[in-house]
Design a protein around this motif. Structure first.
Motif, PDB file in Angstrom:
ATOM      1  N   ARG A  65       0.829  -1.212   0.000  1.00 41.42           N
ATOM      2  CA  ARG A  65       0.000   0.000   0.000  1.00 41.42           C
ATOM      3  C   ARG A  65       0.859   1.254   0.000  1.00 41.42           C
ATOM      4  N   PRO A 111      -3.075   3.286   6.664  1.00 42.24           N
ATOM      5  CA  PRO A 111      -4.332   3.291   7.428  1.00 42.24           C
ATOM      6  C   PRO A 111      -4.539   1.940   8.103  1.00 42.24           C
ATOM      7  N   ALA A 112      -5.257   1.955   9.200  1.00 40.34           N
ATOM      8  CA  ALA A 112      -5.579   0.704   9.903  1.00 40.34           C
ATOM      9  C   ALA A 112      -6.400  -0.184   8.973  1.00 40.34           C
ATOM     10  N   SER A 171      -9.221  -2.445   7.628  1.00 48.61           N
ATOM     11  CA  SER A 171     -10.664  -2.515   7.862  1.00 48.61           C
ATOM     12  C   SER A 171     -11.067  -3.964   8.125  1.00 48.61           C
TER      13      SER A 171
END
Length: 58
Positions: A3, A51-52, A54
């Motif tokens: 990512r 980002p964490a 999901s």
């Protein structure tokens, strides 16, 4: 591809450099600790910037 590779680190680094130059020219100052730290995280492609995850959608 991770990512991090799909992000926009070049844009972020360009924005940082622009802000750094404006601080220097307008105020005779350097960016504060928080902005310099963020800059270092971007340069290292630090996973802390991701980002964490999901939770899976059922």
């Amino acid at each position: 591809m991770s990512r991090i590779d799909t992000g926009r680190p070049t844009d972020a680094l360009t924005a940082y450099e622009g802000a750094r130059q404006r601080f220097a020219e307008a105020l005779g100052a350097v960016p504060g600790l928080a902005l310099r730290s963020l800059h270092q995280h971007i340069l290292r492609q630090d996973p802390v910037l991701l980002p964490a995850a999901s939770p899976p959608v059922a």
